[in-house]
Design a protein around this motif. Sequence first.
Motif, mmCIF file in Angstrom:
data_model
loop_
_atom_site.group_PDB
_atom_site.id
_atom_site.type_symbol
_atom_site.label_atom_id
_atom_site.label_comp_id
_atom_site.label_asym_id
_atom_site.label_seq_id
_atom_site.Cartn_x
_atom_site.Cartn_y
_atom_site.Cartn_z
ATOM 1 N N ILE A 31 0.872 -1.192 0.000
ATOM 2 C CA ILE A 31 0.000 0.000 0.000
ATOM 3 C C ILE A 31 0.897 1.226 0.000
ATOM 4 N N ALA A 32 0.540 2.243 -0.770
ATOM 5 C CA ALA A 32 1.299 3.501 -0.737
ATOM 6 C C ALA A 32 0.357 4.667 -0.975
ATOM 7 N N ARG A 33 0.809 5.833 -0.525
ATOM 8 C CA ARG A 33 0.009 7.056 -0.691
ATOM 9 C C ARG A 33 0.890 8.142 -1.274
ATOM 10 N N SER A 34 0.285 9.018 -2.058
ATOM 11 C CA SER A 34 0.953 10.243 -2.506
ATOM 12 C C SER A 34 0.032 11.400 -2.166
ATOM 13 N N GLU A 35 0.596 12.468 -1.619
ATOM 14 C CA GLU A 35 -0.215 13.677 -1.426
ATOM 15 C C GLU A 35 -0.153 14.458 -2.741
ATOM 16 N N ALA A 36 -1.055 14.144 -3.653
ATOM 17 C CA ALA A 36 -1.103 14.780 -4.972
ATOM 18 C C ALA A 36 -1.740 16.163 -4.844
ATOM 19 N N ALA A 37 -1.654 16.961 -5.903
ATOM 20 C CA ALA A 37 -2.213 18.314 -5.858
ATOM 21 C C ALA A 37 -3.681 18.295 -5.437
ATOM 22 N N ARG A 38 -4.441 17.315 -5.917
ATOM 23 C CA ARG A 38 -5.881 17.298 -5.658
ATOM 24 C C ARG A 38 -6.264 16.587 -4.372
ATOM 25 N N GLY A 39 -5.278 15.983 -3.712
ATOM 26 C CA GLY A 39 -5.559 15.277 -2.471
ATOM 27 C C GLY A 39 -4.796 13.967 -2.418
ATOM 28 N N ARG A 40 -5.138 13.165 -1.417
ATOM 29 C CA ARG A 40 -4.359 11.937 -1.212
ATOM 30 C C ARG A 40 -4.770 10.845 -2.196
ATOM 31 N N LEU A 41 -3.737 10.287 -2.783
ATOM 32 C CA LEU A 41 -3.913 9.217 -3.758
ATOM 33 C C LEU A 41 -3.456 7.930 -3.078
ATOM 34 N N ILE A 42 -4.264 6.873 -3.199
ATOM 35 C CA ILE A 42 -3.920 5.611 -2.541
ATOM 36 C C ILE A 42 -3.789 4.518 -3.603
ATOM 37 N N HIS A 43 -2.668 3.816 -3.560
ATOM 38 C CA HIS A 43 -2.467 2.681 -4.462
ATOM 39 C C HIS A 43 -2.317 1.403 -3.633
ATOM 40 N N GLY A 44 -2.887 0.320 -4.149
ATOM 41 C CA GLY A 44 -2.699 -0.984 -3.524
ATOM 42 C C GLY A 44 -2.369 -2.004 -4.591
ATOM 43 N N VAL A 45 -1.373 -2.844 -4.314
ATOM 44 C CA VAL A 45 -0.998 -3.869 -5.293
ATOM 45 C C VAL A 45 -0.813 -5.200 -4.580
ATOM 46 N N GLU A 46 -1.214 -6.252 -5.284
ATOM 47 C CA GLU A 46 -0.911 -7.605 -4.806
ATOM 48 C C GLU A 46 -0.034 -8.266 -5.857
ATOM 49 N N ILE A 47 1.129 -8.733 -5.430
ATOM 50 C CA ILE A 47 2.072 -9.363 -6.360
ATOM 51 C C ILE A 47 2.236 -10.825 -5.965
ATOM 52 N N GLN A 48 2.009 -11.701 -6.920
ATOM 53 C CA GLN A 48 2.176 -13.139 -6.686
ATOM 54 C C GLN A 48 3.059 -13.710 -7.779
ATOM 55 N N ARG A 49 4.027 -14.486 -7.393
ATOM 56 C CA ARG A 49 4.978 -15.134 -8.324
ATOM 57 C C ARG A 49 5.589 -14.119 -9.295
ATOM 58 N N GLY A 50 5.927 -12.968 -8.775
ATOM 59 C CA GLY A 50 6.634 -11.966 -9.580
ATOM 60 C C GLY A 50 5.755 -11.165 -10.528
ATOM 61 N N LEU A 51 4.441 -11.420 -10.508
ATOM 62 C CA LEU A 51 3.534 -10.669 -11.402
ATOM 63 C C LEU A 51 2.432 -9.989 -10.594
ATOM 64 N N VAL A 52 1.949 -8.866 -11.133
ATOM 65 C CA VAL A 52 0.865 -8.145 -10.461
ATOM 66 C C VAL A 52 -0.429 -8.953 -10.620
ATOM 67 N N LYS A 53 -1.000 -9.318 -9.488
ATOM 68 C CA LYS A 53 -2.259 -10.083 -9.537
ATOM 69 C C LYS A 53 -3.455 -9.124 -9.479
ATOM 70 N N ARG A 54 -3.361 -8.148 -8.576
ATOM 71 C CA ARG A 54 -4.434 -7.142 -8.480
ATOM 72 C C ARG A 54 -3.805 -5.766 -8.281
ATOM 73 N N TYR A 55 -4.421 -4.744 -8.907
ATOM 74 C CA TYR A 55 -3.919 -3.374 -8.743
ATOM 75 C C TYR A 55 -5.116 -2.442 -8.567
ATOM 76 N N LEU A 56 -5.091 -1.660 -7.517
ATOM 77 C CA LEU A 56 -6.253 -0.822 -7.215
ATOM 78 C C LEU A 56 -5.815 0.591 -6.839
ATOM 79 N N ILE A 57 -6.619 1.559 -7.247
ATOM 80 C CA ILE A 57 -6.308 2.969 -6.959
ATOM 81 C C ILE A 57 -7.561 3.655 -6.417
ATOM 82 N N VAL A 58 -7.392 4.409 -5.346
ATOM 83 C CA VAL A 58 -8.458 5.312 -4.886
ATOM 84 C C VAL A 58 -7.945 6.730 -5.092
ATOM 85 N N ALA A 59 -8.599 7.470 -5.990
ATOM 86 C CA ALA A 59 -8.158 8.825 -6.330
ATOM 87 C C ALA A 59 -8.893 9.846 -5.450
#
Lengths: 84, 392
Positions: free
Chosen positions: B315-343
């Motif tokens: 999980i990571a966050r960036s304080e972007a100009a418009r507000g907080r951006l949240i990213h979530g990633v699940e990595i399995q066997r070296g590949l991205v299995k799920r990727y989600l963003i809350v803008a």
Amino acid sequence: MCLALPAEIVSIDNSRETAIVALGPVKKEISIALLDEVSVGDFVLVHVGFALHRLSPEEADRTLALMREAGENPEKEFAEGDAP
Amino acid sequence: MTIAGRLDIDLTCRSGSSASARIASSRPRGVTRMFHGRRPAEVANLVPLVFGVCGMAQGAAAATACERALGIATSSETRRMRDSLLLAETAREHLLRVAMDWPRCMALATDPATLRQVMGLDQRFRQAMAGSGTVFEPGGVVRCDVAAIESAVADLGDLLETVVFGEPPDTWLARSTLADLGDWAHAGRLPAQLLLQRTLRSAALQIGSVSIDAVPDIDDVDLASMLFGENAEQFIALPTWEGRPRETTALSRQARHPLIQALGDGREHGIGARLVARLVELAGLPDRMTDLGEAGSLGSEGDETVDACGDGIGIARSEAARGRLIHGVEIQRGLVKRYLIVAPTEWNFHPEGAAARALAQIAGSGRSDARGLADLMITAFDPCVEYSLAVH
């Protein structure tokens, strides 16, 4: 979430600071007021009717290919977007 | 529905409680599925290209989320570069609102030379990040051109003085009362001064007042349970926390500044506070960028445990100009299995959120200039997509 589409500049009207850009068969007029120098053949990232940045043809191809692979239709999106 | 989506905002102006503001979003769900099945390094480099409007904020969050999922530590130099790019992007976006959108709201012409100066400075920051092609590579080690960044920061200060404040940003930031603000607004004819003059003259500072209910600092594990849980789709499209829609804007970040407190009525803040919060944030950016160079990092992501969530989830966050951006990633066997963003737009333009409540207040104000104020309020919240505004 801040998606922008790449398109190629096909003509420029410097007096109005606008350009006609093309994405596949779709053409539209956008503002180039934010960019210092653009030329016909440049690829730019388009968001709400403005060219935001130049990008390389490879970057443009890569982005569009990614969207198509994901089942999206960037040309349709581009056609439906608003003018500035 | 389009890939980017749009907001359709509908105001029914009536006196009292029958006034309403409806926000309908056609923002798509599941765009990030385009990243599934790809290598993390490829995804972290694609994210800023695909989400190019706030590409630096997106890229920084993507790289950090992938690093956390993989258990890779981020070097302090790389973190500093990402933070520098993020602040430079924040400066560009805030400057564009002030130099491009604010004149539009006053039916004034924009100055193309100013817009190009803004974009040119943004480009210089990017170029100063030597090897920035790898800045968003998980675990990447990069070096920046410190002298070029320092020079660009100095020029940012000059640009802010010339096109926004009419005085050094530090001097402006020391203003702390409504009288100080009024003196400044009437001392010149820059777009920010003109807009504040008009807002003061039309007694509109407190219009659209709502209480600030900020997105709190949510623990990584709690966020992961929302992003990857049963109700993930609902959370991403219409996020709430503890049952309430929350706000993440320049105002929620700058709520403690004396000018913002002077503009508020207790916890309630109107259009004036939202406009000034952007200026407060903008004025502070040169010093924050200088501090970043000296301290090595904004500390926003700190040195917390790199793999707090475990199970290949980051999980990571960036304080972007418009507000907080949240990213979530699940990595399995070296590949991205799920990727989600809350803008931030999802929080701020939630149908029952801060923008909707502020707009409903305008709709019920009985003012003849409700349409213009609503347009200004939407611009103050600054959605990252196109919007339409209908006023009945």
